[in-house]
Design a protein around this motif. Structure first.
Motif, PDB file in Angstrom:
ATOM      1  N   ALA A 152       0.831  -1.211   0.000  1.00 30.72           N
ATOM      2  CA  ALA A 152       0.000   0.000   0.000  1.00 30.72           C
ATOM      3  C   ALA A 152       0.863   1.256   0.000  1.00 30.72           C
ATOM      4  O   ALA A 152       0.478   2.281  -0.555  1.00 30.72           O
ATOM      5  CB  ALA A 152      -0.926  -0.010   1.215  1.00 30.72           C
ATOM      6  N   LYS A 153       2.043   1.163   0.592  1.00 29.44           N
ATOM      7  CA  LYS A 153       2.920   2.328   0.681  1.00 29.44           C
ATOM      8  C   LYS A 153       3.298   2.839  -0.708  1.00 29.44           C
ATOM      9  O   LYS A 153       3.458   4.024  -0.938  1.00 29.44           O
ATOM     10  CB  LYS A 153       4.168   1.943   1.484  1.00 29.44           C
ATOM     11  N   HIS A 154       3.456   1.918  -1.657  1.00 25.76           N
ATOM     12  CA  HIS A 154       3.818   2.320  -3.029  1.00 25.76           C
ATOM     13  C   HIS A 154       2.660   2.085  -3.990  1.00 25.76           C
ATOM     14  O   HIS A 154       2.830   2.206  -5.200  1.00 25.76           O
ATOM     15  CB  HIS A 154       5.031   1.516  -3.503  1.00 25.76           C
ATOM     16  N   LEU A 155       1.529   1.677  -3.458  1.00 27.56           N
ATOM     17  CA  LEU A 155       0.369   1.274  -4.266  1.00 27.56           C
ATOM     18  C   LEU A 155       0.759   0.233  -5.314  1.00 27.56           C
ATOM     19  O   LEU A 155       0.346   0.307  -6.478  1.00 27.56           O
ATOM     20  CB  LEU A 155      -0.313   2.489  -4.889  1.00 27.56           C
ATOM     21  N   ALA A 156       1.593  -0.701  -4.901  1.00 28.10           N
ATOM     22  CA  ALA A 156       1.912  -1.838  -5.777  1.00 28.10           C
ATOM     23  C   ALA A 156       0.691  -2.751  -5.811  1.00 28.10           C
ATOM     24  O   ALA A 156       0.014  -2.928  -4.792  1.00 28.10           O
ATOM     25  CB  ALA A 156       3.102  -2.608  -5.211  1.00 28.10           C
ATOM     26  N   SER A 157       0.409  -3.309  -6.979  1.00 32.37           N
ATOM     27  CA  SER A 157      -0.683  -4.286  -7.026  1.00 32.37           C
ATOM     28  C   SER A 157      -0.199  -5.590  -6.384  1.00 32.37           C
ATOM     29  O   SER A 157       1.011  -5.848  -6.324  1.00 32.37           O
ATOM     30  CB  SER A 157      -1.135  -4.532  -8.464  1.00 32.37           C
ATOM     31  N   VAL A 158      -1.119  -6.386  -5.890  1.00 29.84           N
ATOM     32  CA  VAL A 158      -0.727  -7.641  -5.239  1.00 29.84           C
ATOM     33  C   VAL A 158      -1.551  -8.820  -5.742  1.00 29.84           C
ATOM     34  O   VAL A 158      -2.714  -8.672  -6.105  1.00 29.84           O
ATOM     35  CB  VAL A 158      -0.909  -7.598  -3.690  1.00 29.84           C
ATOM     36  N   THR A 159      -0.904  -9.969  -5.764  1.00 28.77           N
ATOM     37  CA  THR A 159      -1.628 -11.237  -5.823  1.00 28.77           C
ATOM     38  C   THR A 159      -1.269 -11.923  -4.519  1.00 28.77           C
ATOM     39  O   THR A 159      -0.081 -12.107  -4.226  1.00 28.77           O
ATOM     40  CB  THR A 159      -1.180 -12.109  -7.013  1.00 28.77           C
ATOM     41  N   LEU A 160      -2.264 -12.266  -3.734  1.00 29.08           N
ATOM     42  CA  LEU A 160      -2.002 -12.937  -2.457  1.00 29.08           C
ATOM     43  C   LEU A 160      -2.598 -14.336  -2.526  1.00 29.08           C
ATOM     44  O   LEU A 160      -3.819 -14.487  -2.606  1.00 29.08           O
ATOM     45  CB  LEU A 160      -2.627 -12.148  -1.299  1.00 29.08           C
ATOM     46  N   GLU A 161      -1.725 -15.328  -2.560  1.00 29.40           N
ATOM     47  CA  GLU A 161      -2.166 -16.731  -2.552  1.00 29.40           C
ATOM     48  C   GLU A 161      -2.008 -17.221  -1.120  1.00 29.40           C
ATOM     49  O   GLU A 161      -0.894 -17.527  -0.685  1.00 29.40           O
ATOM     50  CB  GLU A 161      -1.301 -17.568  -3.516  1.00 29.40           C
ATOM     51  N   LEU A 162      -3.103 -17.262  -0.385  1.00 29.32           N
ATOM     52  CA  LEU A 162      -3.005 -17.537   1.061  1.00 29.32           C
ATOM     53  C   LEU A 162      -3.582 -18.909   1.399  1.00 29.32           C
ATOM     54  O   LEU A 162      -3.760 -19.751   0.520  1.00 29.32           O
ATOM     55  CB  LEU A 162      -3.709 -16.410   1.822  1.00 29.32           C
ATOM     56  N   GLY A 163      -3.887 -19.111   2.665  1.00 25.10           N
ATOM     57  CA  GLY A 163      -4.349 -20.447   3.067  1.00 25.10           C
ATOM     58  C   GLY A 163      -5.624 -20.386   3.872  1.00 25.10           C
ATOM     59  O   GLY A 163      -6.479 -19.549   3.620  1.00 25.10           O
ATOM     60  N   GLY A 164      -5.749 -21.263   4.832  1.00 24.96           N
ATOM     61  CA  GLY A 164      -6.953 -21.297   5.661  1.00 24.96           C
ATOM     62  C   GLY A 164      -7.451 -22.713   5.826  1.00 24.96           C
ATOM     63  O   GLY A 164      -6.784 -23.667   5.418  1.00 24.96           O
ATOM     64  N   LYS A 165      -8.634 -22.826   6.410  1.00 21.50           N
ATOM     65  CA  LYS A 165      -9.174 -24.164   6.688  1.00 21.50           C
ATOM     66  C   LYS A 165     -10.125 -24.570   5.572  1.00 21.50           C
ATOM     67  O   LYS A 165     -11.214 -24.004   5.453  1.00 21.50           O
ATOM     68  CB  LYS A 165      -9.929 -24.149   8.027  1.00 21.50           C
ATOM     69  N   SER A 166      -9.708 -25.518   4.730  1.00 19.08           N
ATOM     70  CA  SER A 166     -10.550 -25.953   3.607  1.00 19.08           C
ATOM     71  C   SER A 166     -11.466 -27.100   4.048  1.00 19.08           C
ATOM     72  O   SER A 166     -10.998 -28.215   4.324  1.00 19.08           O
ATOM     73  CB  SER A 166      -9.674 -26.385   2.429  1.00 19.08           C
ATOM     74  N   PRO A 167     -12.779 -26.860   4.089  1.00 20.05           N
ATOM     75  CA  PRO A 167     -13.701 -27.905   4.550  1.00 20.05           C
ATOM     76  C   PRO A 167     -13.943 -28.961   3.473  1.00 20.05           C
ATOM     77  O   PRO A 167     -13.890 -28.667   2.281  1.00 20.05           O
ATOM     78  CB  PRO A 167     -15.010 -27.149   4.807  1.00 20.05           C
ATOM     79  N   THR A 168     -14.255 -30.174   3.905  1.00 25.65           N
ATOM     80  CA  THR A 168     -14.618 -31.255   2.995  1.00 25.65           C
ATOM     81  C   THR A 168     -15.931 -31.831   3.486  1.00 25.65           C
ATOM     82  O   THR A 168     -15.981 -32.442   4.553  1.00 25.65           O
ATOM     83  CB  THR A 168     -13.510 -32.331   2.999  1.00 25.65           C
ATOM     84  N   ILE A 169     -16.979 -31.603   2.710  1.00 32.30           N
ATOM     85  CA  ILE A 169     -18.309 -32.056   3.144  1.00 32.30           C
ATOM     86  C   ILE A 169     -18.614 -33.409   2.498  1.00 32.30           C
ATOM     87  O   ILE A 169     -18.497 -33.562   1.275  1.00 32.30           O
ATOM     88  CB  ILE A 169     -19.393 -31.014   2.763  1.00 32.30           C
ATOM     89  N   VAL A 170     -18.977 -34.391   3.326  1.00 28.91           N
ATOM     90  CA  VAL A 170     -19.383 -35.703   2.816  1.00 28.91           C
ATOM     91  C   VAL A 170     -20.840 -35.896   3.227  1.00 28.91           C
ATOM     92  O   VAL A 170     -21.135 -36.016   4.423  1.00 28.91           O
ATOM     93  CB  VAL A 170     -18.503 -36.833   3.403  1.00 28.91           C
ATOM     94  N   ASP A 171     -21.756 -35.898   2.236  1.00 27.16           N
ATOM     95  CA  ASP A 171     -23.164 -36.040   2.628  1.00 27.16           C
ATOM     96  C   ASP A 171     -23.588 -37.508   2.575  1.00 27.16           C
ATOM     97  O   ASP A 171     -22.817 -38.378   2.146  1.00 27.16           O
ATOM     98  CB  ASP A 171     -24.065 -35.108   1.797  1.00 27.16           C
ATOM     99  N   LYS A 172     -24.828 -37.791   2.996  1.00 20.41           N
ATOM    100  CA  LYS A 172     -25.191 -39.205   3.139  1.00 20.41           C
ATOM    101  C   LYS A 172     -25.461 -39.898   1.803  1.00 20.41           C
ATOM    102  O   LYS A 172     -25.616 -41.106   1.758  1.00 20.41           O
ATOM    103  CB  LYS A 172     -26.362 -39.382   4.118  1.00 20.41           C
TER     104      LYS A 172
END
Ligand code: NAD
Length: 464
Positions: free
Chosen positions: A207-227
């Motif tokens: 933001a200081k230089h207003l550079a554009s960004v691509t942010l490839e981040l993470g997190g908790k990826s859910p896996t749903i298994v239905d009946k």
């Protein structure tokens, strides 16, 4: 400016800045020649050294090194080579009648001098993957790989030095301070792959230089298994995707959300597939890796201790060995909501099972957490699948599979909000490193000229 001159990477950055138009004006043939040089280095010259570095850093089985690192980058390069000429073409767009006499197109120009900061879990893939897009789009780049995989980083430095001049592509090894220094420079684009926490630091610096960004981040990826799901097939694929690279994958199924009525059968199937994959003994199996560093081993071990304290049920595994940084493939159920395993991104070989009684409950659970990078659905019901897709948000989804959407070059890859900003891979990667410049060309007299001042004649018309 003084602050920048004192930056130890300023000279390197300046060299690339001066060279950017030279590189940027290259045609598709010249860019393909560079991609070919990188491909030869990875595929031929350094192939065995890459396998060896990955074994030392992550205990990565050779087949996994081939499939998820070497083959993956070569695939990226081949795809870029095949489509680059088309990608680089001006893209004609329509022009409204009110602008009669003109035509419009989009021209893809390089962003300029780019910074690529990469993580350790797929060190080659996640460093060279973005680099392929940066080169295809005609940029110069400075790369900062992860300090957690030193053998891989040192080898990548050697490869880059071998293939490129430093005024086009350079690799800088180092820890957080190195990133911090680099982030002070006025890059035109920053491509960051890593955790959401560090993503915020990167975005603040950009933001200081207003550079554009691509942010490839993470997190908790859910896996749903239905009946309605094919339980055995679901278990087969989830066990593969979760324990590949010891669960150290940004798109690994983080936890399973399963219909209460099929939980027992699902866990039995999981046990069967784990025995098949790792020959009843993951510790001795040459198909199973290790945790990257002592710090990450301790982090994962603390999750297990926390689960024990909360009297969760260890369905499979739980064995660890500090010296060899080994954590057995582990499946845990009956976790209390406050368990660390249900709060933080796991990024390791531990799979919590959470049960639900209605699909609405499962959807509400997903939506109670930050938006994930991936969400997987195992179901034979079109209605359930659509309901989940329409009522949740995620960077990407596989239906009756996991992880594989990452490997299709034609799908944009990336997260949403907490799991990322911007997309990569294939044309979307080229696009991330390009400025889509709008060009309108006037050919003949334009009707818009009728609207130029003085406005007196309009006023009269409007008054009538
Ligand atoms: P990380 O964020 O700790 O580190 C990534 C990079 O940032 C490294 O090069 C590191 O040196 C640098 N870094 C660390 N702290 C920094 C700071 N304070 N300032 C500036 N730079 C800093 O991530 P990691 O542990 O290497 O990787 C794991 C994370 O990355 C997980 O959250 C995972 O989901 C995510 N990830 C995402 C993708 C994706 O494609 N979306 C791929 C792989 C990993």
């Amino acid at each position: 400016m003084n602050e920048l001159i004192n930056n130890c990477y300023f000279e390197l950055f300046s060299k690339q800045q001066q060279n950017q138009f030279n590189i940027g004006n290259s045609n598709s043939k010249e860019r393909i020649r560079k991609l070919d040089a990188l491909k030869t280095a990875i595929e031929k010259t350094y192939r065995l050294e890459i396998q060896d570095a990955l074994l030392k850093d992550l205990g990565k089985p050779v087949v996994e090194a081939e499939l998820t690192e070497i083959y993956a980058i070569i695939g990226d390069i081949k795809h870029a080579k095949k489509h680059l000429k088309q990608w680089m073409k001006n893209h004609k767009v329509g022009t409204p009648m009110s602008m009669l006499g003109s035509s419009s197109h989009i021209t893809f120009q390089p962003k300029g001098v780019c910074l690529i900061i990469s993580p350790w879990n797929f060190p080659f893939n996640l460093t060279f993957g973005p680099l392929v897009s940066a080169i295809a789009a005609g940029n110069t780049a400075i790369i900062k790989p992860s300090e957690m995989t030193p053998n891989s980083s040192a080898l990548m430095a050697k490869i880059i030095e071998d293939v490129f001049d430093e005024d086009e592509v350079a690799l800088v090894e180092g820890e957080v301070e190195t990133s911090t220094e680099l982030l002070k420079l006025p890059f035109n684009h920053i491509f960051f792959t890593g955790s959401p926490q560090v993503g915020k630091i990167v975005m603040t610096a950009a933001a200081k230089h207003l550079a554009s960004v691509t942010l490839e981040l993470g997190g908790k990826s859910p896996t749903i298994v239905d009946k309605t799901a094919n339980i055995d097939k679901a278990a087969k694929k989830i066990m593969w995707a979760k324990f590949l690279n010891c669960g150290q994958i940004c798109v690994a199924p983080d936890y399973v959300l399963i219909d209460e009525s099929i939980k027992v059968e699902f866990i039995e199937s999981c046990k069967k597939w784990l025995q098949t994959y790792y020959n009843n003994n993951p510790k001795k199996s040459d198909s199973y890796g290790r945790i990257v560093t002592d710090k990450h081993f301790e982090r994962l071990n603390a999750y297990l201790e926390n689960a024990k304290t909360l009297e969760a049920k260890f369905e499979v595994g739980g064995e660890t060995n500090r010296t060899s940084k080994y954590i057995e493939p582990t499946i845990i159920s009956d976790l209390k909501p406050e368990a660390k395993l249900l709060e933080e991104e796991i990024f390791g070989p531990i799979l919590p099972i959470v049960t639900y009684n209605s699909l609405d409950m499962a959807i509400a659970y997903v939506n109670s957490k930050p938006r994930p990078l991936a969400l997987y659905i195992y179901s034979k019901s079109k209605g359930n699948t659509n309901k989940i897709i329409n009522n949740t948000r995620a960077g990407g989804t596989c239906i009756n599979n996991s992880v594989l959407h990452y490997a299709n070059h034609n799908l944009p890859f990336g997260g949403v909000n907490n799991s990322g900003i911007g997309k990569s891979h294939g044309f979307d990667g080229f696009r991330a490193f390009s400025n889509e410049r709008s060009v309108l060309k006037q050919h003949t007299f334009g009707v818009t000229e009728l609207l130029f001042p003085p406005y007196s004649s309009f006023k009269e018309k409007l008054a009538r």
